[in-house]
Scaffold this active site. Structure first.
Site, PDB file in Angstrom:
ATOM      1  N   SER A 124      -3.547  -4.067  -3.549  1.00  0.00           N
ATOM      2  CA  SER A 124      -3.506  -4.756  -2.261  1.00  0.00           C
ATOM      3  C   SER A 124      -4.369  -6.004  -2.301  1.00  0.00           C
ATOM      4  CB  SER A 124      -4.045  -3.804  -1.191  1.00  0.00           C
ATOM      5  OG  SER A 124      -4.362  -4.521  -0.018  1.00  0.00           O
ATOM      6  N   TYR A 148     -10.676   2.710   1.926  1.00  0.00           N
ATOM      7  CA  TYR A 148      -9.298   2.475   1.458  1.00  0.00           C
ATOM      8  C   TYR A 148      -9.277   1.345   0.430  1.00  0.00           C
ATOM      9  CZ  TYR A 148      -4.648   0.476   1.237  1.00  0.00           C
ATOM     10  OH  TYR A 148      -3.485  -0.052   0.766  1.00  0.00           O
ATOM     11  N   LYS A 152      -8.460   1.095  -3.890  1.00  0.00           N
ATOM     12  CA  LYS A 152      -7.546   0.189  -4.605  1.00  0.00           C
ATOM     13  C   LYS A 152      -8.289  -0.503  -5.750  1.00  0.00           C
ATOM     14  CE  LYS A 152      -3.909   1.141  -2.389  1.00  0.00           C
ATOM     15  NZ  LYS A 152      -2.905   1.954  -3.068  1.00  0.00           N
TER      16      LYS A 152
HETATM   17  P1  NAD Z   1       3.652   5.060   3.098  1.00  0.00           P
HETATM   18  O1  NAD Z   1       2.632   5.930   3.723  1.00  0.00           O
HETATM   19  O2  NAD Z   1       4.862   4.713   3.888  1.00  0.00           O
HETATM   20  O3  NAD Z   1       4.146   5.689   1.712  1.00  0.00           O
HETATM   21  C1  NAD Z   1       3.299   6.444   0.892  1.00  0.00           C
HETATM   22  C2  NAD Z   1       4.040   7.723   0.545  1.00  0.00           C
HETATM   23  O4  NAD Z   1       3.223   8.501  -0.328  1.00  0.00           O
HETATM   24  C3  NAD Z   1       4.362   8.590   1.763  1.00  0.00           C
HETATM   25  O5  NAD Z   1       5.727   8.934   1.729  1.00  0.00           O
HETATM   26  C4  NAD Z   1       3.465   9.820   1.603  1.00  0.00           C
HETATM   27  O6  NAD Z   1       4.080  10.983   2.096  1.00  0.00           O
HETATM   28  C5  NAD Z   1       3.283   9.860   0.091  1.00  0.00           C
HETATM   29  N1  NAD Z   1       2.043  10.470  -0.391  1.00  0.00           N
HETATM   30  C6  NAD Z   1       0.755  10.261   0.013  1.00  0.00           C
HETATM   31  N2  NAD Z   1      -0.089  10.978  -0.751  1.00  0.00           N
HETATM   32  C7  NAD Z   1       0.666  11.655  -1.656  1.00  0.00           C
HETATM   33  C8  NAD Z   1       0.385  12.550  -2.705  1.00  0.00           C
HETATM   34  N3  NAD Z   1      -0.867  12.929  -3.005  1.00  0.00           N
HETATM   35  N4  NAD Z   1       1.405  13.045  -3.420  1.00  0.00           N
HETATM   36  C9  NAD Z   1       2.682  12.701  -3.143  1.00  0.00           C
HETATM   37  N5  NAD Z   1       3.023  11.869  -2.160  1.00  0.00           N
HETATM   38  C10 NAD Z   1       2.015  11.350  -1.419  1.00  0.00           C
HETATM   39  O7  NAD Z   1       2.918   3.726   2.600  1.00  0.00           O
HETATM   40  P2  NAD Z   1       3.523   2.356   2.054  1.00  0.00           P
HETATM   41  O8  NAD Z   1       3.281   1.308   3.092  1.00  0.00           O
HETATM   42  O9  NAD Z   1       4.880   2.568   1.540  1.00  0.00           O
HETATM   43  O10 NAD Z   1       2.510   2.068   0.875  1.00  0.00           O
HETATM   44  C11 NAD Z   1       2.803   2.427  -0.465  1.00  0.00           C
HETATM   45  C12 NAD Z   1       1.614   2.056  -1.334  1.00  0.00           C
HETATM   46  O11 NAD Z   1       1.375   0.651  -1.207  1.00  0.00           O
HETATM   47  C13 NAD Z   1       0.314   2.749  -0.933  1.00  0.00           C
HETATM   48  O12 NAD Z   1      -0.404   3.042  -2.122  1.00  0.00           O
HETATM   49  C14 NAD Z   1      -0.410   1.691  -0.132  1.00  0.00           C
HETATM   50  O13 NAD Z   1      -1.793   1.857  -0.153  1.00  0.00           O
HETATM   51  C15 NAD Z   1       0.013   0.425  -0.854  1.00  0.00           C
HETATM   52  N6  NAD Z   1      -0.067  -0.776  -0.019  1.00  0.00           N
HETATM   53  C16 NAD Z   1       0.558  -0.799   1.193  1.00  0.00           C
HETATM   54  C17 NAD Z   1       0.460  -1.933   1.999  1.00  0.00           C
HETATM   55  C18 NAD Z   1       1.114  -1.974   3.355  1.00  0.00           C
HETATM   56  O14 NAD Z   1       0.763  -2.842   4.167  1.00  0.00           O
HETATM   57  N7  NAD Z   1       2.084  -1.117   3.663  1.00  0.00           N
HETATM   58  C19 NAD Z   1      -0.278  -3.048   1.563  1.00  0.00           C
HETATM   59  C20 NAD Z   1      -0.896  -2.995   0.302  1.00  0.00           C
HETATM   60  C21 NAD Z   1      -0.781  -1.844  -0.482  1.00  0.00           C
END
Ligand code: NAD
Ligand code: UDP
Length: 322
Positions: A124, A148, A152
């Site tokens: 991120s 958080y 990362k």
């Molecule tokens: P999200 O919560 O929609 O998707 C994450 C998925 O991982 C969910 O379906 C959840 O059920 C699953 N999950 C969580 N812990 C788990 C585990 N231990 N085992 C199996 N499944 C698990 O989030 P997103 O927005 O799709 O984000 C995806 C990744 O991108 C994350 O790592 C997040 O930190 C990163 N990210 C997101 C953003 C954003 O703004 N959405 C920005 C930067 C980075």
């Protein structure tokens, strides 16, 4: 290629699975459904008309992952699984360190043991802290203001050290800016539980009438109109960035910003949403949110040059699809 996608039923994961399938890759999804629904798998199939496999499994389950990898002989792993709510991470740091770090460690261990040599990680722009925009990948990582963000930065460090010690493992760290929008089908998108933390899902809930108004956190930043500036990127562009990273055949550890390179203020985004969707979004200016920075947008030259990828959608597309 045959790819293991962790967190593949979540917001960014589901859009990436669609793009992988459209490009002819084979996909096995694991997700523990903490923040997603099993029905999303059917929606992915409805969009692509292509089969994929879903297994309900936790990304910290070493034995389960070993069995799955032995069965499928993956060419690569894209690791999305994790918790992502900044405020919650301050209140429950252990929950965040445990899940986000243990999943990364376990998957890296399994990748090495099972000879899987491509590993793509969801990082991120938060790792840049309050660095000066446009941010390039060489910018120093600044102090994180919450657990958080720390998970990362720590995951990036862990994967970098592991790849250095195991030259067969090639790691790509993708630093996302602000993913928004949804697939054109309207079947998949961002559906946060409870009160949204992020701007776009809050706006869509106001548009739907689920909330009375949007609270804009401060209009006294040194920006074009005083509100915070971010680099919003359409989630479909972001998803395509993962496919580009997978297909680029990079070796060692490589880091890429995935953004558009353009900054948009809160007011600009709200105004675009209102004019494109012809809906009113009542808002009130309130005080700044703790930990927020004024401006954050990417320099995207590296991804353009090395991954032959760049974002195609503009803010109007993003607010329409959201
Ligand atoms: P999200 O919560 O929609 O998707 C994450 C998925 O991982 C969910 O379906 C959840 O059920 C699953 N999950 C969580 N812990 C788990 C585990 N231990 N085992 C199996 N499944 C698990 O989030 P997103 O927005 O799709 O984000 C995806 C990744 O991108 C994350 O790592 C997040 O930190 C990163 N990210 C997101 C953003 C954003 O703004 N959405 C920005 C930067 C980075
Ligand atoms: N923001 C806002 N009201 C909200 C949510 C966010 O004014 O209800 C602002 C926030 O201060 C920031 C921008 O919108 O300037 C993007 O915030 P978001 O939480 O979506 O992303 P991040 O801060 O993680 O970049």
């Amino acid at each position: 290629m045959k790819i293991l996608v962790t967190g593949g039923l979540g917001y960014i994961g589901s859009h990436t699975v669609v793009e992988l399938l459209e490009k002819g890759h084979e996909v096995v999804i694991i997700d523990n459904l903490y923040n997603s629904q099993k029905a999303t798998h059917d929606k992915i199939t409805a969009i692509t008309h292509k089969p994929s496999t879903f297994v309900k499994m936790d990304a910290t389950n070493y034995e389960g992952l070993k069995q799955l990898c032995k069965k499928h002989q993956f060419d690569g792993i894209i690791h999305f699984a994790g918790y992502k709510a900044v405020g919650e991470s301050v209140a429950k740091p252990l929950m965040y360190y445990y899940n986000n770090l243990l999943s990364t460690i376990t998957l890296a261990r399994v990748a090495i043991e099972e000879g899987i040599n491509k590993f793509i990680f969801s990082s991120s722009a938060t790792v840049y802290g309050d660095g000066v925009s446009p941010l390039n990948e060489e910018a120093p990582l600044m102090e994180r203001t919450n657990p958080y963000g720390e998970t990362k930065a720590m995951s990036e460090r862990i994967l970098t050290d592991v790849a250095k010690a195991n030259p067969t493992l090639n790691v790509i760290l993708l630093r996302y800016f602000n993913p928004v929008g949804a697939h054109k089908s309207g079947l998949i998108g961002e559906v946060p539980n409870g009160t949204p933390n992020n701007l776009m899902p809050y706006i869509t809930q106001v548009a739907k009438g689920l909330r009375d108004k949007l609270y804009i956190f401060g209009n006294d930043y040194p920006t074009i109109d005083g509100t915070g500036v971010r680099d919003y990127i359409h989630v479909v562009d972001l998803a395509k960035g993962h496919v580009a990273a997978l297909e680029a055949n990079k070796t060692g550890v490589n880091i890429y910003n995935l953004g558009t390179g353009k900054g948009t203020s809160v007011l600009e985004l709200v105004n675009a949403f209102m004019s494109v969707n012809k809906v009113n979004i009542p808002y009130e200016i309130t005080s700044r949110r703790a930990g927020d920075i004024a401006t954050c947008y990417a320099n995207v030259n590296k991804a353009k040059k090395e991954l032959k990828w760049e974002a195609k959608y503009n803010v109007e597309d993003m607010v329409k699809d959201a």
